[in-house]
Design an enzyme around this catalytic site. Sequence first.
Site, mmCIF file in Angstrom:
data_model
loop_
_atom_site.group_PDB
_atom_site.id
_atom_site.type_symbol
_atom_site.label_atom_id
_atom_site.label_comp_id
_atom_site.label_asym_id
_atom_site.label_seq_id
_atom_site.Cartn_x
_atom_site.Cartn_y
_atom_site.Cartn_z
ATOM 1 N N ASP A 1 0.858 -1.183 0.000
ATOM 2 C CA ASP A 1 0.000 0.000 0.000
ATOM 3 C C ASP A 1 0.897 1.236 0.000
ATOM 4 O OD1 ASP A 1 -1.727 2.091 0.539
ATOM 5 O OD2 ASP A 1 -2.838 1.042 2.109
ATOM 6 N N HIS A 2 0.861 1.978 -1.106
ATOM 7 C CA HIS A 2 1.785 3.105 -1.255
ATOM 8 C C HIS A 2 1.427 4.287 -0.349
ATOM 9 C CE1 HIS A 2 5.223 4.836 -2.951
ATOM 10 N NE2 HIS A 2 5.019 4.600 -4.238
ATOM 11 N N ARG A 3 0.270 4.238 0.301
ATOM 12 C CA ARG A 3 -0.045 5.268 1.287
ATOM 13 C C ARG A 3 0.816 5.092 2.540
ATOM 14 N NH1 ARG A 3 -6.313 4.229 2.172
ATOM 15 N NH2 ARG A 3 -5.372 2.156 2.476
#
Length: 461
Positions: A432-434
């Site tokens: 998850d790039h968040r």
Amino acid sequence: MPQYKQFPLPDTAEGLTEADILTWHVKPGDTVTVNQIIVEIETAKAAVELPCPWAGVVTELLAEPGQTVEVGVPIITIDTDPGGAAAPAPVAAPVAAEANGTSSGKIGEEMPGGRIATLVGYGPKSGAAKRRARKDAAPAAAPAAPAAVVAPPAPVAAPTPVVVAAPVQAPGGYVPLAKPPVRKLAKDLGVDLHALAGSGPGGVITREDVETAVSAPAAPAAVSSVDNGTRERRVPIKGVRKATAQAMVDSAFTAPHVTEFLTVDVTPMMELRARLKNAPEFRGVKLTPLAFCAKAVILAAKRTPDVNATWDSAANEIVYKDYVHLGIAAATPRGLVVPKVRDADRMSLKELAVALDELATVARDGKTSPADMMNGTITITNVGVFGVDTGTPILNPGESAILALGAIRDMPWVVDGEIKVRKICQLALSFDHRVVDGQQGSQFLADVGALLAEPGIAITY
């Protein structure tokens, strides 16, 4: 006098609204005892066996195998005083109470506030499951009010299945729709499921269909042209498949996925595995490459804790977890499930190997409990067991990373300037790039690869 009670479908997991009846373990006329297993149901999370809350005699089964039943709807009638004279009528067990309450009691015991202790808390709230009516289902009768007096329900004759000619099979063609227990029964009785038209919801072949086919005379083979309708089938979306589909859609369109790949020479790991399998302390232990991968993921997560964190949109926070509940994606007859190895970071390699073997056995048997599939922190999917090299796995909701372990193959590899045959494996990490930046995801994947390529460096972690 006889005393009839109706057992409503309980909430076996927080938030359950419905379940499918898989298999009845009793029939009308059977004597049952308290906590005897009477039925197996399939929820959105797992297959669950339900115990009987009373002792008595079964008078009626109110739901058929394959039928979807809403929480709170009666599924069986029990005569709790079979020695009495003629009877007033079935009494539905109370299934509603206050909105809050956490006390527990024995199954079937009425608790303060009028709840009946089932499997989780006191049971479901009345009216909590408000669902749009399904087009293919008849309206469900409302549960009887407590202490209502009506005549005992008359037995309902089972629908008679229609016997048709078996369709011509072709690769990827028609497959009969039936639950595993029904398939086993048909196999034991020598019944060809292709020759039956199911009387259950959505054309599901039921136990009664198979038993009727055994006693019915064989139908003459029909000679007719095959149209497109006989080469298509529709399967209701429910149970584990429905829950998995919703989870994957939620994840794919909520968390921005990034996937990175790494090819690793795991020859040293495989050599260590061969040595450990002959060690006395590993005798009888199923030591698989997955166990080494699991240990590598746990060690690498300590150096990159972001992959073991959760994005909390409601609180606008990232939750870092100082424990690892390791999820292992498992293919089962009922669909994909992801049971967890709790506190995997506290386990040795041997303990991990044993836990993974037990987890796989329970999952294959369809006995994974709903609690064992909740609150994971990071997941491994072993696509290598299918001979697949790699993939782009989708995150489980609530997690920030998932690692795909590919097949281990003999391949040419450059070692000290020479080409040699080595054990090669591909890894794929989705994150998850968040929560996880590219540098962190790359570092984690590189650490996992390094631990598999040279297990001895684990002592430096």
